[in-house]
Design a protein around this motif. Sequence first.
Motif, PDB file in Angstrom:
ATOM      1  N   GLU A  50       0.853  -1.193   0.000  1.00 45.04           N
ATOM      2  CA  GLU A  50       0.000   0.000   0.000  1.00 45.04           C
ATOM      3  C   GLU A  50       0.886   1.240   0.000  1.00 45.04           C
ATOM      4  N   GLY A  51       0.269   2.381  -0.223  1.00 44.14           N
ATOM      5  CA  GLY A  51       1.011   3.644  -0.176  1.00 44.14           C
ATOM      6  C   GLY A  51       2.172   3.683  -1.148  1.00 44.14           C
ATOM      7  N   ASN A  52       3.354   4.122  -0.630  1.00 38.94           N
ATOM      8  CA  ASN A  52       4.539   4.231  -1.486  1.00 38.94           C
ATOM      9  C   ASN A  52       4.950   2.885  -2.083  1.00 38.94           C
ATOM     10  N   ASP A  53       4.716   1.812  -1.333  1.00 32.77           N
ATOM     11  CA  ASP A  53       5.082   0.487  -1.844  1.00 32.77           C
ATOM     12  C   ASP A  53       4.212   0.103  -3.043  1.00 32.77           C
ATOM     13  N   LEU A  54       2.950   0.462  -2.972  1.00 30.14           N
ATOM     14  CA  LEU A  54       2.047   0.180  -4.091  1.00 30.14           C
ATOM     15  C   LEU A  54       2.467   0.983  -5.322  1.00 30.14           C
ATOM     16  N   LEU A  55       2.815   2.224  -5.086  1.00 33.09           N
ATOM     17  CA  LEU A  55       3.278   3.060  -6.206  1.00 33.09           C
ATOM     18  C   LEU A  55       4.558   2.471  -6.818  1.00 33.09           C
ATOM     19  N   ALA A  56       5.451   2.000  -5.958  1.00 30.27           N
ATOM     20  CA  ALA A  56       6.701   1.410  -6.464  1.00 30.27           C
ATOM     21  C   ALA A  56       6.413   0.165  -7.290  1.00 30.27           C
ATOM     22  N   LEU A  57       5.504  -0.685  -6.804  1.00 33.59           N
ATOM     23  CA  LEU A  57       5.145  -1.890  -7.561  1.00 33.59           C
ATOM     24  C   LEU A  57       4.597  -1.508  -8.934  1.00 33.59           C
ATOM     25  N   ALA A  58       3.687  -0.547  -8.954  1.00 30.94           N
ATOM     26  CA  ALA A  58       3.070  -0.147 -10.227  1.00 30.94           C
ATOM     27  C   ALA A  58       4.105   0.436 -11.186  1.00 30.94           C
ATOM     28  N   LYS A  59       4.974   1.278 -10.663  1.00 33.28           N
ATOM     29  CA  LYS A  59       5.962   1.927 -11.548  1.00 33.28           C
ATOM     30  C   LYS A  59       6.992   0.915 -12.083  1.00 33.28           C
ATOM     31  N   VAL A  60       7.399   0.000 -11.235  1.00 36.27           N
ATOM     32  CA  VAL A  60       8.378  -1.005 -11.710  1.00 36.27           C
ATOM     33  C   VAL A  60       7.705  -1.958 -12.709  1.00 36.27           C
ATOM     34  N   ALA A  61       6.454  -2.310 -12.437  1.00 37.41           N
ATOM     35  CA  ALA A  61       5.735  -3.153 -13.405  1.00 37.41           C
ATOM     36  C   ALA A  61       5.631  -2.429 -14.739  1.00 37.41           C
ATOM     37  N   ASP A  62       5.387  -1.139 -14.688  1.00 36.46           N
ATOM     38  CA  ASP A  62       5.295  -0.351 -15.926  1.00 36.46           C
ATOM     39  C   ASP A  62       6.648  -0.334 -16.650  1.00 36.46           C
ATOM     40  N   GLU A  63       7.723  -0.247 -15.893  1.00 40.22           N
ATOM     41  CA  GLU A  63       9.060  -0.257 -16.499  1.00 40.22           C
ATOM     42  C   GLU A  63       9.360  -1.633 -17.118  1.00 40.22           C
ATOM     43  N   LEU A  64       8.973  -2.700 -16.434  1.00 44.09           N
ATOM     44  CA  LEU A  64       9.180  -4.046 -16.999  1.00 44.09           C
ATOM     45  C   LEU A  64       8.366  -4.220 -18.275  1.00 44.09           C
ATOM     46  N   ARG A  65       7.147  -3.684 -18.275  1.00 44.75           N
ATOM     47  CA  ARG A  65       6.317  -3.696 -19.487  1.00 44.75           C
ATOM     48  C   ARG A  65       7.032  -2.976 -20.622  1.00 44.75           C
ATOM     49  N   ARG A  66       7.601  -1.809 -20.321  1.00 42.58           N
ATOM     50  CA  ARG A  66       8.270  -1.020 -21.369  1.00 42.58           C
ATOM     51  C   ARG A  66       9.454  -1.794 -21.940  1.00 42.58           C
ATOM     52  N   ARG A  67      10.224  -2.418 -21.062  1.00 40.87           N
ATOM     53  CA  ARG A  67      11.395  -3.178 -21.519  1.00 40.87           C
ATOM     54  C   ARG A  67      10.978  -4.401 -22.343  1.00 40.87           C
ATOM     55  N   THR A  68       9.833  -4.971 -22.014  1.00 41.76           N
ATOM     56  CA  THR A  68       9.420  -6.230 -22.660  1.00 41.76           C
ATOM     57  C   THR A  68       8.715  -5.998 -23.997  1.00 41.76           C
ATOM     58  N   VAL A  69       7.761  -5.088 -24.003  1.00 44.63           N
ATOM     59  CA  VAL A  69       6.924  -4.941 -25.213  1.00 44.63           C
ATOM     60  C   VAL A  69       6.864  -3.507 -25.733  1.00 44.63           C
ATOM     61  N   GLY A  70       7.587  -2.583 -25.102  1.00 41.85           N
ATOM     62  CA  GLY A  70       7.594  -1.204 -25.601  1.00 41.85           C
ATOM     63  C   GLY A  70       6.343  -0.436 -25.226  1.00 41.85           C
ATOM     64  N   ASP A  71       6.097   0.648 -25.957  1.00 41.03           N
ATOM     65  CA  ASP A  71       5.035   1.579 -25.574  1.00 41.03           C
ATOM     66  C   ASP A  71       3.720   1.372 -26.324  1.00 41.03           C
ATOM     67  N   ARG A  72       3.650   0.363 -27.160  1.00 37.68           N
ATOM     68  CA  ARG A  72       2.384   0.114 -27.850  1.00 37.68           C
ATOM     69  C   ARG A  72       1.389  -0.528 -26.897  1.00 37.68           C
ATOM     70  N   ILE A  73       0.132  -0.108 -27.028  1.00 37.83           N
ATOM     71  CA  ILE A  73      -0.957  -0.841 -26.365  1.00 37.83           C
ATOM     72  C   ILE A  73      -1.778  -1.482 -27.474  1.00 37.83           C
TER      73      ILE A  73
END
Length: 417
Positions: A50-73
């Motif tokens: 929760e809180g800052n930890d939740l934000l960190a999880l979301a942001k790192v997941a977003d970074e892993l997404r970017r590294r894996t499949v780029g910015d296309r949705i």
Amino acid sequence: MLRPMNPELREIPWDRVIAAASPAVANALEKSLAGGDLGFEEGMTLASVEGNDLLALAKVADELRRRTVGDRITYVVNRNLNFTNICIVGCSFCGFSRGPDSPDAYFHSTDALLAKSLEAVERGATEVCIQGGLPKDLDGYYYVQLVRAIKARLPELHVHAYSPMEITYGIEKTRMPLSEYLLMLKQAGLNSIPGTAAEILDDSVRRSLSPNKLKVRQWIEVIKTAHSLGIPSTSTIMYGHTERPEHWVRHLLLLREIQKETGGFTEFVPLGFIHSQTKLFQIGGARAGHSPDEDIIVHALARVLLHGYIPNIQVSWVKLGYEQSLACLEAGANDFGGTLMEESISKAAGANFGEYVSPGEFRALIRTIGRIPAERSTTYKIRKTFEFPDAEETMPSSRMPMLGATTSHAPVSASGY
Ligand code: SF4
């Protein structure tokens, strides 16, 4: 509630957010960024943030997404074909199934399903997603006959059909061995199967939700056999009912093990439990569906735990609504699912909204978070990337997805599965 859609949060780099996270969360996320596979304990650390930890999880997941499949949705232009809502299984979380004598029970004819498929192709669909209830007197060869009928007229259309529950029912009815049954479907033209009817892959949870449903062992057997025959599948989870974070983690780690062995999963789709019209909720047997924070955690956790194995995490817009779908697409997910194309039915019935997002609406929604829309095939081959907006891109008006008929494998499952 975490809102990664907030432009200020969007701009914060993941390393700054990790620095503000608690040590255990930061360690797990750094390990994942370095390419390590997280284990159960690390998954549990991330599953209750929760809180800052939740934000960190979301942001790192977003970074892993970017590294894996780029910015296309991505999204797929498809149509759901739910051939019947008659079902004998009796899952307590299901708001879709009906008894055979119910006034709103239906079983569409093959001609009607063929007409819907033809209409879908005329409107640009590349896939039909076929699932339904399990009627008592279903012919075990019905599934293969339907695929044959569609493929005879539309050989290029991708047929994505039949949950492991339906496959198991077909085997029970025909008494054919699993591999022969799947091979028969493949030879008829079946291209892939939905990894639905998974709910939570834990037999004690399954017993309480739906004692008549196939067991974990059977689900795995159908999926692994399909993969071994060259039939890919999606993978899913249903969350927001009776399960706990440990079930999410075990479920994801099990899928990761299957994927290591077969490589047959094309994507993972979290399906939030829609509680209101279900027996399970009405008898006090479940919490009131998925919460916004749970949505973010489950999608982001999936990205982190499946990193390196399953590249695509899909949002189910019918379950989440548009805003929360976009929030999850900024927390590790990269696919918007399918158009579903049931607009004509809902409008004919007088509804203000339907199970349909047009491709232009998908693209307009995707641009609101600064990402690039792309149409894909069922198996994630990019058909067209839309670098720039076009005249068809309009925001969905007041129409919102229909919520309220939960099943993990039938009508309002919003993915391309
Ligand atoms: S979830 Fe599927 S198998 Fe279960 S009752 Fe509903 S339609 Fe039948």
